[in-house]
Each structure stands twice: as structure tokens, then as C-alpha cells.
Design a protein around this motif. Structure first.
Motif, PDB file in Angstrom:
ATOM      1  N   PHE A 167       0.809  -1.224   0.000  1.00 40.85           N
ATOM      2  CA  PHE A 167       0.000   0.000   0.000  1.00 40.85           C
ATOM      3  C   PHE A 167       0.838   1.268   0.000  1.00 40.85           C
ATOM      4  O   PHE A 167       0.324   2.337   0.316  1.00 40.85           O
ATOM      5  N   ASP A 168       2.123   1.140  -0.313  1.00 41.40           N
ATOM      6  CA  ASP A 168       3.003   2.309  -0.235  1.00 41.40           C
ATOM      7  C   ASP A 168       3.987   2.240  -1.391  1.00 41.40           C
ATOM      8  O   ASP A 168       4.551   1.165  -1.656  1.00 41.40           O
ATOM      9  N   MET A 169       4.211   3.351  -2.079  1.00 42.52           N
ATOM     10  CA  MET A 169       5.084   3.336  -3.255  1.00 42.52           C
ATOM     11  C   MET A 169       6.505   2.901  -2.896  1.00 42.52           C
ATOM     12  O   MET A 169       7.168   2.216  -3.670  1.00 42.52           O
ATOM     13  N   VAL A 170       6.985   3.293  -1.715  1.00 41.24           N
ATOM     14  CA  VAL A 170       8.340   2.887  -1.304  1.00 41.24           C
ATOM     15  C   VAL A 170       8.396   1.371  -1.079  1.00 41.24           C
ATOM     16  O   VAL A 170       9.393   0.724  -1.395  1.00 41.24           O
ATOM     17  N   HIS A 171       7.297   0.810  -0.598  1.00 47.89           N
ATOM     18  CA  HIS A 171       7.263  -0.648  -0.441  1.00 47.89           C
ATOM     19  C   HIS A 171       7.292  -1.346  -1.802  1.00 47.89           C
ATOM     20  O   HIS A 171       7.989  -2.351  -1.979  1.00 47.89           O
ATOM     21  N   ALA A 176      10.128  -4.894  -5.086  1.00 45.58           N
ATOM     22  CA  ALA A 176      10.462  -5.196  -6.485  1.00 45.58           C
ATOM     23  C   ALA A 176      11.982  -5.257  -6.656  1.00 45.58           C
ATOM     24  O   ALA A 176      12.488  -6.112  -7.398  1.00 45.58           O
ATOM     25  N   GLY A 177      12.697  -4.376  -5.977  1.00 41.95           N
ATOM     26  CA  GLY A 177      14.162  -4.406  -6.036  1.00 41.95           C
ATOM     27  C   GLY A 177      14.717  -5.728  -5.544  1.00 41.95           C
ATOM     28  O   GLY A 177      15.663  -6.277  -6.126  1.00 41.95           O
ATOM     29  N   ILE A 178      14.124  -6.264  -4.490  1.00 46.72           N
ATOM     30  CA  ILE A 178      14.564  -7.567  -3.966  1.00 46.72           C
ATOM     31  C   ILE A 178      14.212  -8.676  -4.965  1.00 46.72           C
ATOM     32  O   ILE A 178      15.059  -9.495  -5.337  1.00 46.72           O
ATOM     33  N   LEU A 179      12.962  -8.697  -5.430  1.00 51.23           N
ATOM     34  CA  LEU A 179      12.517  -9.782  -6.323  1.00 51.23           C
ATOM     35  C   LEU A 179      13.341  -9.812  -7.612  1.00 51.23           C
ATOM     36  O   LEU A 179      13.629 -10.889  -8.147  1.00 51.23           O
ATOM     37  N   ALA A 228      -3.702  -2.245  -8.574  1.00 52.18           N
ATOM     38  CA  ALA A 228      -2.540  -1.401  -8.278  1.00 52.18           C
ATOM     39  C   ALA A 228      -1.292  -2.253  -8.079  1.00 52.18           C
ATOM     40  O   ALA A 228      -0.198  -1.908  -8.552  1.00 52.18           O
ATOM     41  N   ASN A 229      -1.444  -3.385  -7.392  1.00 51.11           N
ATOM     42  CA  ASN A 229      -0.288  -4.251  -7.150  1.00 51.11           C
ATOM     43  C   ASN A 229       0.182  -4.914  -8.441  1.00 51.11           C
ATOM     44  O   ASN A 229       1.385  -4.988  -8.711  1.00 51.11           O
ATOM     45  N   VAL A 230      -0.762  -5.387  -9.269  1.00 50.78           N
ATOM     46  CA  VAL A 230      -0.375  -5.966 -10.563  1.00 50.78           C
ATOM     47  C   VAL A 230       0.399  -4.931 -11.378  1.00 50.78           C
ATOM     48  O   VAL A 230       1.483  -5.203 -11.908  1.00 50.78           O
TER      49      VAL A 230
END
Ligand code: DHB
Length: 309
Positions: A167-171, A176-179, A228-230
Motif C-alpha cells: 500500500f506504499d510506493m516505497v514498499h 520489487a528491487g529484492i525480487l 494497483a499491485n499488478v
């Protein structure tokens, strides 16, 4: 045509059940196998069979559902036997879901899958919100990185992860950086919106027994969060990592929206629970009608092409 290419297989359509719905027993899995769903997935397995939480633990409402199942399942061996003995094995239509309650449990089950003759897709569930005392791994970024680091040291078969909603753009940026550091086949967005509360106003009481009524929400309530998550992951992930869209798919229009956001496969949970496997025929025909009216001959012509203004 709704024909969909995913991880080297061609499916008649992108529709699947969402793990947990209609996939606990071999009988239910066989019904999915006979349905028009392009593919299907098993109930998340733990190493040993589990009863799950006390009932009532699922409650359907007009706009969705709430559940606090607590990972009831027949145990890893039951589902491994099923996928290895299924008549049409090798067709790629069945995915295997694992949801260990510890890192060690997940590694043990994935080692077993790696060493088995199973050649299909595995979904590692990082987002079960309903086991008392067990946080959702997907909300702990360090733990998410640790589990993927350990898994990819030995796991060589196609692996995706089921994520909780963010629910947060930083999250979005951080996860995504980790994945993106791992050879993931896909991410599946989203699991239920966890630990919500639905109330029976007349009775002035909660509707599910576990956790004083707290449970995961699915259905129409969660579609905007799911989309939003997709979208957030589709635009951030390496293009080799596909996105499965899950959350609030009730109609062909919902399916179309998930595809526009970038999903390749689509999973149906709450509405499958309400309608049974005929939901796949209806959603597929509604999606085909929308494509016909817009002049799209294939999903590839519009997947991910959501426009900004
Ligand atoms: C359960 C719920 C989930 O959302 C999930 O991902 C796995 C298990 C459950 O309560 O059984």
C-alpha cells in the motif's frame, strides 16, 4: 481467442482458481482439471496435514468474502502424489502451492519438489495472514530476501511467489528491487487484504470465529488494490518475471482490467467459491465478448497497455 503462453506452455485461457479455493481434496482438484480453467493450483501445503482454525472460518458477503482458514490442508505428500499420478501430467496445467510456517519447512518442501519428478510450476506462498502468531513473510523484506536467497541456491524448477498486497510506493520499490535479484518465474498479486473485520450489525458480532473475527478480505472490495499491485510490479519487475493477477475478478471486465495492468494468468477465489467451476465459462465468454467488441484478436494485443493521462 484467449490462448495464453506462460512459462513455455500454451493454455486455452488465462483463468485459474486462486489457491485455497476449491483445491483441498483430489475430488476438488479433479473438478478443476475437468473445468474450462486454463490451469489450476493446489491448496497451499504444509509438511504435515493440518486441521486449520475453528469454524466458522469463511463467510461470503455481497461484495466479497472474509476468511481465516488457518492453512487446513492434507499435507505435502498428498498433493505431491496427486500431481505425480495425474493422468495428463506434463501438460503444465497444475501448479503446486507451498506455504511452510517456517523457513525450514519451506526449504524442506522445495527440496522434495526439486528431487521429485514434478516438472510443473511451484508457487511459494509468502502471504498467509491467518495463522495466529505467524506474520506474513512478504511484509518482512529481510526475511523475503533471505528465503529467496536460500531457495535459489538449490531450486531449479519454475518458481513464483504469492505476495500480500502492498500500500506504499516505497514498499513497491523495495520489494520489487529484492525480487529482481532472483530468477523468479512470476509474482502473484494479491493474496487477501489481511486482518480486516466484517461485522454482523444485527447480531453486533463478528462473522468468523478465529482471531476475534479478523480475517482476509477477497472479492470486489479488493479489486482496486489488486490492480494497483499488478500494475506496480508489472512496471518494476524484469520482463522475464511474469505477473499473475488475483483479486476481485468477478466478471470478464475485471479480467480485462487485470490484463491491461499487465497480468498474464488470472486467478479467481471468492467468485469461484460462490459459483463453482462454471465461473470459468462465464468469465471467459465475457472476456471474449469485450475483446470482440474492441477488435482485439489476442490478449497479447493489449496486455500491460494501460494508458496514463
Ligand atoms: C490461508 C489463507 C491464505 O490467504 C493463504 O495464502 C494461505 C492459507 C488459510 O487461512 O488457510
Amino acid at each position: 481467442s484467449l490462448s495464453t503462453q506462460f512459462l513455455g506452455h500454451t493454455y486455452a485461457n488465462p483463468l485459474m482458481n486462486a489457491s485455497g479455493v476449491h483445491c483441498m481434496s483430489v475430488e476438488e482438484l479433479q473438478e478443476l482439471d475437468r473445468s474450462s480453467a486454463g490451469a489450476f493450483i493446489t491448496k497451499s501445503a504444509t509438511p504435515a496435514e493440518r486441521e486449520g482454525n475453528p469454524e466458522p472460518r469463511y463467510y461470503p458477503v455481497a461484495l466479497g468474502s472474509i476468511n481465516s482458514m488457518g492453512l487446513p490442508n492434507r499435507g505435502f505428500d498428498y498433493y505431491l502424489d496427486y500431481v505425480l499420478n495425474r493422468e495428463s501430467k506434463g501438460d503444465g496445467r497444475v501448479f503446486f502451492s507451498v506455504a511452510g510456517m517456517s523457513l525450514a519447512d519451506n526449504l524442506a518442501m522445495l527440496h522434495r519438489l526439486q528431487d521429485s519428478d514434478y516438472t510443473g510450476v511451484t508457487e511459494l506462498n509468502l502471504s498467509c495472514p491467518n495463522v495466529p502468531g505467524k506474520p506474513q513473510v512478504g511484509y518482512d523484506f529481510e526475511q523475503t530476501q533471505q528465503i529467496l536467497t536460500e531457495v535459489f541456491q538449490f531450486y531449479k524448477k519454475p518458481l513464483g511467489v504469492k505476495l500480500p498486497p502492498y500500500f506504499d510506493m516505497v514498499h513497491f520499490d523495495t520489494i520489487a528491487g529484492i525480487l529482481n535479484r532472483f530468477p523468479l518465474a512470476y509474482v502473484n498479486c494479491i493474496n487477501s487484504v489481511g486482518n480486516a473485520l466484517y461485522i454482523d450489525t444485527d447480531l453486533e458480532q463478528v462473522v468468523v470465529k478465529p482471531k476475534n473475527g479478523f480475517g482476509g478480505i477477497g472479492g470486489q472490495y479488493v479489486k482496486p488494490t489488486a490492480l494497483a499491485n499488478v500494475r506496480a510490479f508489472y512496471v518494476r519487475l524484469n520482463p522475464e518475471i511474469k505477473v499473475i493477477g488475483t483479486g476481485g475478478i468477478t466478471t470478464g471486465r475485471d479480467a480485462f482490467e487485470h490484463l491491461l495492468c499487465g497480468a498474464t494468468m488470472l486467478q479467481i477465489g471468492t467468485q469461484l467459491c460462490k459459483d463453482g467451476t462454471p465461473v470459468f465459462d462465464r468469465v471467459a465468454s465475457e472476456l471474449q465478448q469485450i475483446m470482440d467488441s474492441k477488435g482485439y484478436k489476442s490478449i497479447d494485443e493489449f496486455r500491460g497497455k494501460l494508458q496514463s493521462i
